[in-house]
Design a protein around this motif. Structure first.
Motif, short mmCIF file in Angstrom:
data_model
loop_
_atom_site.label_atom_id
_atom_site.label_comp_id
_atom_site.label_asym_id
_atom_site.label_seq_id
_atom_site.Cartn_x
_atom_site.Cartn_y
_atom_site.Cartn_z
N VAL A 198 2.70 -3.07 -2.58
CA VAL A 198 1.38 -2.45 -2.75
C VAL A 198 1.00 -1.71 -1.47
N CYS A 199 0.60 -0.43 -1.64
CA CYS A 199 0.16 0.39 -0.50
C CYS A 199 -1.13 -0.20 0.05
N GLN A 200 -1.17 -0.42 1.36
CA GLN A 200 -2.36 -1.01 1.96
C GLN A 200 -3.42 0.03 2.32
N GLY A 201 -3.12 1.28 1.92
CA GLY A 201 -4.14 2.31 2.13
C GLY A 201 -4.97 2.50 0.88
N CYS A 202 -4.29 2.64 -0.26
CA CYS A 202 -5.03 2.87 -1.50
C CYS A 202 -4.92 1.70 -2.47
N PHE A 203 -4.10 0.72 -2.12
CA PHE A 203 -3.91 -0.50 -2.91
C PHE A 203 -3.36 -0.26 -4.31
N SER A 222 6.36 8.17 1.75
CA SER A 222 4.90 8.30 1.63
C SER A 222 4.44 7.67 0.34
N CYS A 223 3.22 7.26 0.33
CA CYS A 223 2.64 6.69 -0.88
C CYS A 223 2.51 7.79 -1.93
N PRO A 224 3.02 7.56 -3.14
CA PRO A 224 2.91 8.59 -4.18
C PRO A 224 1.45 8.86 -4.57
N THR A 225 0.57 7.92 -4.29
CA THR A 225 -0.83 8.10 -4.69
C THR A 225 -1.66 8.73 -3.58
N CYS A 226 -1.61 8.14 -2.37
CA CYS A 226 -2.50 8.64 -1.31
C CYS A 226 -1.74 9.41 -0.23
N GLN A 227 -0.45 9.50 -0.35
CA GLN A 227 0.40 10.26 0.60
C GLN A 227 0.45 9.68 2.01
ZN ZN Z 1 -1.45 4.70 -1.04
#
Ligand code: ZN
Length: 239
Positions: A198-203, A222-227
């Motif tokens: 789980v991305c800890q930026g956008c969860f 990079s996170c596919p959601t928040c980059q």
């Molecule tokens: Zn993210």
């Protein structure tokens, strides 16, 4: 690659500290602004109370004048009484005298009421003035305290700022550009951990395959959601 990422992690830590300093400074200054506003609000209330007190004093003068007029009228009518001939004229004068007496009684009551209101308005103004004076004193003290605290914060901020810039020179230009852009776009957080996929930026959860790649740490992902740029830190028991 691991070194590149660890530089970015360190950079992110510096930037978080810097924005922490900025926030602290802003909060302290906001506190002063709030105190100033509170004083301004009270000063505005004070002039409103004073204005009201003045209006009430004017009203007192008007009532007193009406009161005196009524007294004069009674005397005049009483004198006239001696001269009138008909009972109709007599009745009319009696009525006028009665009215004037009633007015005197009413204006006396009104005067008491208005005086009380004026005193109350004045007392409110005085009380607020005292509070205001106290707040002004406190503000002067706070101003000094905040100035000293901000100076300290700025000194510490500058140290971090210099370290940050020194480190930034060590990072590839294109990476730095990407990092700075993300930092701006993503609320000061450009580099984040991935924990349990789980991305800890956008969860948001990332695909398991990508999580495995991030864990290997051979490439920058990079996170596919928040980059945001990913890094992985093994839990203590895994290493
Ligand atoms: Zn993210």
């Amino acid at each position: 690659m691991k070194e590149k990422i660890s530089k970015l992690i360190a950079l992110q830590e510096f930037d978080l500290k810097l924005s922490g300093f900025d926030q602290d400074i802003e909060e302290k200054q906001q506190e002063l602004t709030d105190r100033e506003q509170s004083i301004l609000d009270k000063e505005s209330s004070i002039s409103q109370y004073r204005e009201r007190a003045e209006q009430l004093e004017q009203r007192q003068r008007d009532i007193k004048a009406a009161h005196e007029d009524a007294g004069v009228r009674i005397k005049e009518r009483q004198n006239k009484m001696m001269q009138v001939q008909t009972s109709r004229e007599h009745q009319a004068l009696l009525k006028e005298i009665e009215d004037a007496k009633k007015l005197i009684k009413d204006t006396e009551e009104q005067l008491l009421q208005v005086m009380e209101q004026a005193e109350q308005a004045e007392a409110e103004a005085v009380e607020l003035e005292n509070v205001c004076a106290g707040e002004k004193e406190l503000l002067a003290e706070e101003n000094e305290k905040v100035a000293a605290a901000v100076k300290k914060l700025n000194t510490r901020r500058k140290t971090i700022f210099n370290k940050r810039n020194k480190l930034a020179k060590d990072v590839q230009d294109s990476t730095m550009k990407r990092y700075d852009k993300l930092l701006k776009k993503r609320d000061g957080l450009a580099v984040v951990q991935v924990v349990d996929g789980v991305c800890q930026g956008c969860f948001m959860a990332i695909p398991p395959q990508q999580f495995n790649e991030v864990r290997k740490g051979e490439q920058m992902y990079s996170c596919p959601t928040c980059q945001r740029i990913f890094y992985y830190q093994a839990p203590d028991d895994e290493t």
